[in-house]
Design a protein around this motif. Structure first.
Motif, PDB file in Angstrom:
ATOM      1  N   LYS A  32       0.817  -1.223   0.000  1.00  0.00           N
ATOM      2  CA  LYS A  32       0.000   0.000   0.000  1.00  0.00           C
ATOM      3  C   LYS A  32       0.848   1.269   0.000  1.00  0.00           C
ATOM      4  CE  LYS A  32      -3.983  -2.180   2.186  1.00  0.00           C
ATOM      5  NZ  LYS A  32      -4.995  -2.121   3.268  1.00  0.00           N
ATOM      6  N   GLU A  50     -10.809   2.001  -5.003  1.00  0.00           N
ATOM      7  CA  GLU A  50     -11.713   1.065  -4.321  1.00  0.00           C
ATOM      8  C   GLU A  50     -11.530   1.126  -2.812  1.00  0.00           C
ATOM      9  OE1 GLU A  50     -10.867  -2.649  -6.191  1.00  0.00           O
ATOM     10  OE2 GLU A  50     -12.255  -2.254  -7.865  1.00  0.00           O
ATOM     11  N   ALA A  51     -10.291   1.350  -2.370  1.00  0.00           N
ATOM     12  CA  ALA A  51     -10.073   1.483  -0.925  1.00  0.00           C
ATOM     13  C   ALA A  51     -10.774   2.735  -0.394  1.00  0.00           C
ATOM     14  CB  ALA A  51      -8.575   1.548  -0.636  1.00  0.00           C
ATOM     15  N   PHE A  84     -13.349   4.243  -1.798  1.00  0.00           N
ATOM     16  CA  PHE A  84     -14.799   4.037  -1.930  1.00  0.00           C
ATOM     17  C   PHE A  84     -15.318   3.192  -0.778  1.00  0.00           C
ATOM     18  CE2 PHE A  84     -18.750   2.484  -3.677  1.00  0.00           C
ATOM     19  CZ  PHE A  84     -19.210   3.540  -4.441  1.00  0.00           C
ATOM     20  N   ALA A  85     -14.563   2.157  -0.402  1.00  0.00           N
ATOM     21  CA  ALA A  85     -14.980   1.287   0.710  1.00  0.00           C
ATOM     22  C   ALA A  85     -15.002   2.057   2.024  1.00  0.00           C
ATOM     23  CB  ALA A  85     -14.041   0.087   0.804  1.00  0.00           C
ATOM     24  N   ASN A  86     -14.130   3.043   2.163  1.00  0.00           N
ATOM     25  CA  ASN A  86     -14.091   3.863   3.380  1.00  0.00           C
ATOM     26  C   ASN A  86     -15.042   5.058   3.313  1.00  0.00           C
ATOM     27  OD1 ASN A  86     -12.114   2.215   4.505  1.00  0.00           O
ATOM     28  ND2 ASN A  86     -10.441   3.409   3.575  1.00  0.00           N
ATOM     29  N   LYS A  87     -15.867   5.102   2.257  1.00  0.00           N
ATOM     30  CA  LYS A  87     -16.842   6.174   2.032  1.00  0.00           C
ATOM     31  C   LYS A  87     -16.182   7.539   1.840  1.00  0.00           C
ATOM     32  CE  LYS A  87     -20.628   3.821   4.412  1.00  0.00           C
ATOM     33  NZ  LYS A  87     -21.698   3.927   5.418  1.00  0.00           N
ATOM     34  N   GLU A  88     -14.969   7.525   1.389  1.00  0.00           N
ATOM     35  CA  GLU A  88     -14.283   8.769   1.002  1.00  0.00           C
ATOM     36  C   GLU A  88     -14.521   8.975  -0.497  1.00  0.00           C
ATOM     37  OE1 GLU A  88     -10.216   8.240   2.058  1.00  0.00           O
ATOM     38  OE2 GLU A  88     -10.614   8.133   4.214  1.00  0.00           O
ATOM     39  N   TYR A  89     -15.766   9.388  -0.825  1.00  0.00           N
ATOM     40  CA  TYR A  89     -16.204   9.353  -2.219  1.00  0.00           C
ATOM     41  C   TYR A  89     -15.494  10.394  -3.089  1.00  0.00           C
ATOM     42  CZ  TYR A  89     -19.846   6.422  -0.213  1.00  0.00           C
ATOM     43  OH  TYR A  89     -20.508   5.421   0.442  1.00  0.00           O
ATOM     44  N   ALA A 140     -12.163   8.982  -3.806  1.00  0.00           N
ATOM     45  CA  ALA A 140     -12.322   7.871  -4.746  1.00  0.00           C
ATOM     46  C   ALA A 140     -12.561   8.390  -6.164  1.00  0.00           C
ATOM     47  CB  ALA A 140     -13.471   6.973  -4.302  1.00  0.00           C
ATOM     48  N   TYR A 197     -10.540   7.421  -9.511  1.00  0.00           N
ATOM     49  CA  TYR A 197     -11.233   6.798 -10.642  1.00  0.00           C
ATOM     50  C   TYR A 197     -11.014   7.601 -11.935  1.00  0.00           C
ATOM     51  CZ  TYR A 197     -13.913   3.240  -8.071  1.00  0.00           C
ATOM     52  OH  TYR A 197     -14.281   2.142  -7.339  1.00  0.00           O
ATOM     53  N   LYS A 205     -21.595   3.806 -10.315  1.00  0.00           N
ATOM     54  CA  LYS A 205     -21.268   3.614  -8.896  1.00  0.00           C
ATOM     55  C   LYS A 205     -21.749   4.795  -8.065  1.00  0.00           C
ATOM     56  CE  LYS A 205     -17.163   0.644  -8.565  1.00  0.00           C
ATOM     57  NZ  LYS A 205     -17.447   0.036  -7.260  1.00  0.00           N
TER      58      LYS A 205
END
Length: 1001
Positions: free
Chosen positions: A388, A412-413, A415-420, A423, A427, A442
């Motif tokens: 990482k 994706e990490a 996005f999973a942590n809701k740091e849109y 993210a 992307y 998404k």
């Protein structure tokens, strides 16, 4: 890792490298040079760069068995140090690549040298500069050798370990030249410790400073029973090594092969420390690779030797080399060696590296193996990604696909942590591994318009200019998301508009900046429809301004009554002048002063196209003392821009005519706008229109001026008499080239003056006589007598009548004098003509013709008679000019016709031909005795001959205009071109046949 390709490869370099000089005990390399130490006291040097090899026996003069304990080679491959051990103890030698014999270092006799630190930054082929030697007795020495001296310059004691006197097993040194001197960095390892020394000055002063301060060290492991046990364990079970990896002539990281594990880290020798003589640690990112990670079972196997590459450790365990990634600490591959049967008992002895060539070597007791690096960094991006360490992973990516995979993991990490938002940023950098549609879905599925907008904006930054359709689509979508955000903010907070620090205003500013950046890619019609549908008028105007749709912008400002802003837009250089003309009527009615000032600032405007706006403004009522802005602009056009458009002049004249004060009108009519122009008019307005207008507005003085300009002097004087007799007299006096008209005009004035006098009779007569004097003699008393009554007494005119008679008498006397002068002039002319008939010239007997160069006085028999001429006795006809030049008649004709132009030459030849024909007929008439015809023919011949004389002898051909015209003629005439070509010099084709002829002087 990519299992299809190996990172390192092994090749047998040489099977029996010792040349029967014993077995290999140690090896060192540098710059494609390998030096081997053998069990019989020989060192063997292989130079693979030059393809040469030689050996040196170091056991000469020593009794018993001798073995090479260690050999050391500098990075350039020129300098070598070797230690020999045997019955007589240890002895150290130095040899150079150019020396046939080694040099024993007597100062080190009896000391077992285990390590040498080369000064890599300053060492040269001819000098080692300062180097450090570490011994088995825990001592450090400094030494320097110059190749030309054939011996060491000095050997100095530097330092000795006293707290735990372990043997120095390996040394490394780096130097840095800083502003205050040379800075030294030294790392040394013993079986259990890693020491670091640093300081500025000389090596001697740096190590001397450690008498006053503690030495920094790292210890692995913690407990050592005693020195004898330590030495025994070291010699039998483990050997400590210290390696630097060199990149661009500077060490960047190190590795210490210790008893517990591999202690490694980065090096920062260039850092500026606050205390230059302190014990600052220049080691960064320290880590320890435990040996347990190298074994599959419970038994821990320790490497017997190691080498260090940029990203890997090469660890010798048994007869294999395990390649361990330095970052991930994972074994990536194992290297096998083709060991001969006679070497199988001991196996592979050790490893060494050649930093200059970027190669690694392994050796057993007979053979040398080369370990080559094959693209070791190819999978490092995966290693960093697994850890990482995204920045390092991106730095090691080699193609866009690899970078996409790194960005995808980060996205994706987040996005999973809701740091849109974060993210979305990642992307947007992906081009291949995930589609644009997947990403947008998404964010739409989780109802995150902010993240979606961020993704779209970041995506725009990554697209190339060729993706025009995609850029336009994304920009339009982002525009709609901005508008939606703005409307939601308004709905959420009613005070957002008034609060200048609210999020609403920051989004507005951000949206405008976005439109400014994307103005060239946004579809104009679609964007304007979006802005209009959301009711964002201000942003619509802003976008129209960006797209240079200035008509929309100006119309908006006019609707708001903001003429100044509209005019500011019109002043831009990119705005078409057509918009000036289109909005001129509305702007001048909205703010006449600012509009006219703007017109005057723009000198490229065509004032004629502004006439409609100016007439509309002029039709409105204005205050008496108010400045008429249209008149101001028209005066600027006429006087400053020198406009010549009749429409502009007519409009200005009409505005002047409507003013109560006619002084401006009269000044305008009296200006001569075309003055100074050749054949130019004096005025540009229509005088007929001006006359009709002034008559309508009852501007009598202006009408008088216009009548006068139109040469309608009678009308001008008649009208002027109704206003002011003085004005009428001034108008009458303007006529100068027509005496009759001038007199008529003055008679009109005189009649008016006589008729208007109301005083006594005698007084009226005196005034009339005074008026006559003002006419400067143009009118006489007799001209004005008819205007007086019939019963006027002549006595009253006696003085004026006498004066008139005296004037007539003077005129008669003057005419007589002029007649006498004309008579005398005629007599003089007749006398001059008579004198010319008697004129003659004296010719020298030897005088030559100017053309043929033969004598003028040539007998007619010796010279061809000129055609058309009769011989003067026995002489040929000739011409003599006052300048002295003489010509035969025929020669003169020939010369003049050759120099004159074609028409004149043909005329001369025609006259000569007619004279010739008349001469022939005259001779026939003489023979036939026809006297009447002879007289007629003679008269005609005289006329033709006189005409011919005028054509050829009006002036001397050598002194007159004919000779001047010849200056412009070419030296070579067209008919002489072929003859002149024969003068050209041509190259000789055969020079061999030429002969040289000597000419006598």
């Amino acid at each position: 890792m990519d299992q299809g390709r190996q990172v390192f490869s092994v090749d047998l370099l040489e099977r029996y490298a010792t040349k029967n000089r014993g077995m290999i005990t140690c090896m060192a390399s540098g710059n494609d040079v390998i030096v081997l130490g053998t069990s019989k006291g020989w060192i063997i040097r292989h130079d693979f760069g030059l393809g040469s090899s030689y050996d040196i026996d170091l056991s000469v003069g020593r009794t018993g068995e001798q073995s090479i304990h260690k050999v050391f080679v500098d990075p350039g491959g020129s300098h070598c140090i070797a230690t020999v051990t045997g019955v007589g103890g240890a002895e150290t030698f130095y040899t150079h690549a150019k020396w046939p014999k080694p040099r024993v270092l007597s100062r080190l006799k009896g000391l077992l040298v285990n390590a040498v630190a080369w000064n890599k930054q300053q060492i040269t082929e001819v000098s080692t500069k300062e180097i450090i030697l570490g011994t088995q007795d825990a001592q450090l020495f400094e030494m320097a050798v110059d190749e030309m001296d054939k011996r060491e310059k000095y050997i100095k004691f530097l330092f000795e370990l006293e707290e735990l006197p372990e043997a120095f097993m390996d040394l490394q040194m780096e130097t840095a030249n800083i502003s205050i001197g040379m800075r030294y960095y030294v790392m040394a390892v013993t079986p259990t410790r890693l020491y670091s020394f640093t300081g500025i000055g000389t090596l001697e002063s740096v190590f001397a400073s450690y008498k006053e301060r503690a030495v920094r060290f790292m210890e692995l492991p913690g407990e050592i029973p005693n020195r004898r046990v330590l030495i025994f364990l070291f010699e039998r079970n483990h050997k400590a090594e210290l390696h630097f990896f060199i990149k661009q002539r500077r060490a960047v990281h190190f590795a210490w092969l210790s008893g517990t594990g591999i202690y490694h880290g980065g090096l920062n020798f260039g850092a500026q420390h606050s205390n230059p003589n302190g014990d600052e640690n220049f080691v960064e990112s320290k880590a320890l690779l435990d040996y347990s990670k190298l074994s599959e079972g419970t038994d821990v196997v320790k490497p017997s030797s190691m080498a260090l590459s940029e990203f890997h450790f090469l660890l010798l365990i048994g007869n294999k080399v395990k390649v361990v990634n330095r970052i991930s600490e994972q074994i990536i591959e194992e290297l096998q060696f083709d060991i001969s049967a006679d070497s199988a008992s001991r196996g592979v002895i050790g490893l060494c590296s050649d930093a200059s060539a970027g190669l690694f070597y392994a050796y057993d007791q007979n053979s040398i193996f080369q370990v080559s690096v094959v693209d070791e960094s190819r999978d490092m991006w995966k290693v960093h990604l697994d850890l990482k360490d995204y920045a390092a992973a991106l730095a090691n990516c080699r193609d866009p696909l690899q970078r996409d995979q790194v960005y995808l993991v980060q996205a994706e990490a987040a996005f999973a942590n809701k740091e849109y938002l974060r993210a979305a940023s990642f992307y947007s950098k992906i081009n291949y591994v995930i589609s644009f549609e997947e990403v947008t879905l998404k964010f739409i599925s989780i109802n995150e318009p902010e993240a979606l907008r961020t993704f779209l904006l970041r995506k725009l930054d990554t697209l190339s200019k060729d993706d025009k359709c995609q850029i336009t689509m994304i920009s339009t979508w982002a525009t709609e998301l901005y508008l939606d955000k703005i409307n939601r903010l308004l709905l959420e907070d009613d005070t957002a508009i008034e609060n200048r620090n609210s999020e609403y205003h920051s989004v507005i500013q951000e949206f405008r900046a976005f439109m400014s950046d994307c103005k060239d890619v946004l579809d104009e019609a679609t964007t304007m429809k979006l802005l209009e549908s959301y009711g964002r008028v201000e942003e619509l105007v802003y976008f129209a301004n960006l797209k240079e749709q200035y008509e929309i912008v100006i119309h908006h400002y006019i609707q708001q009554g903001e003429a100044k802003k509209a005019l500011d837009v019109l002043q831009k250089s990119s705005v078409s002048d057509e918009l000036q003309y289109k909005f001129a009527p509305e702007l001048i009615m909205l703010d006449a002063y600012e509009t006219v000032e703007a017109w005057m600032a723009n000198k490229n405007l065509n004032p004629r196209r502004l006439i409609t706006a100016m007439m509309r403004y002029s039709s409105e009522p204005h205050a008496k003392n108010e400045t008429h802005e249209v008149i101001k602009y028209l005066e600027f056009c006429v006087h400053q821009l020198h406009n010549e458009d009749p429409g502009i002049h007519n409009l200005l004249l009409s505005l002047y005519a409507k003013q109560e004060d006619d002084s401006a009108l009269l000044r305008f009519l009296q200006c001569k706008f075309g003055k100074g122009r050749e054949d130019g008019p004096e005025f540009f307005y229509d005088p007929k229109y001006a006359l009709r207008l002034c008559l309508k507005e009852k501007r009598s003085r202006a009408c008088v001026h216009i009548y006068s300009m139109m040469s309608m002097h009678e009308e001008a004087v008649a009208l002027a008499l109704q206003i002011d007799p003085e004005l009428a007299m001034a108008e009458a006096d303007k006529v100068e080239d027509d005496e009759d008209l001038r007199k008529k005009l003055w008679l009109m004035v005189a009649k008016h003056v006589v008729k208007q006098e109301k005083g006594a009779k005698r007084e009226n007569i005196r005034r009339a006589i005074a008026f006559l004097k003002e006419t400067d003699g143009l009118l006489k008393i007799e001209d004005i007598l008819p205007f007086f009554p019939d019963f006027a007494l002549i006595d009253d005119f006696k003085e004026a009548i006498c004066s008139s008679l005296e004037d007539y008498n003077k005129q008669i006397e003057q005419l007589k004098e002029e007649m006498n002068d004309a008579t005398r002039g005629a007599d003089n002319i007749r006398n001059d003509i008579s004198a010319l008939t008697q004129r003659y010239a004296v010719i020298d007997r030897e005088e030559e013709c100017g053309v043929c160069k033969r004598k003028i006085l040539t007998m007619a028999g010796d010279f061809r008679m000129a055609q058309g001429y009769l011989s003067a006795g026995p002489l040929a006809p000739f011409y003599v000019f006052p300048c002295g030049h003489s010509f035969h008649a025929q020669c003169l004709i020939t010369h003049v016709t050759s120099c004159a132009h074609q028409e004149q030459a043909e005329h001369i030849l025609d006259l000569q031909k007619q004279l010739t024909l008349l001469g022939s007929e005259t001779r026939k008439d003489i023979n036939g005795n026809r006297s009447d015809e002879l007289v007629t023919s003679s008269t005609t011949a005289d006329k033709l001959r006189s005409e011919l004389d005028d054509a050829i002898a009006s002036e001397c051909p050598f002194c007159g205009e004919l000779m001047i015209n010849e200056i412009s003629l070419p030296f070579i005439k067209p008919e002489e071109t072929q003859h002149s070509a024969s003068w050209d010099l041509r190259p000789q084709t055969n020079l061999a046949n030429q002969r040289t002829i000597s000419l006598p002087l």
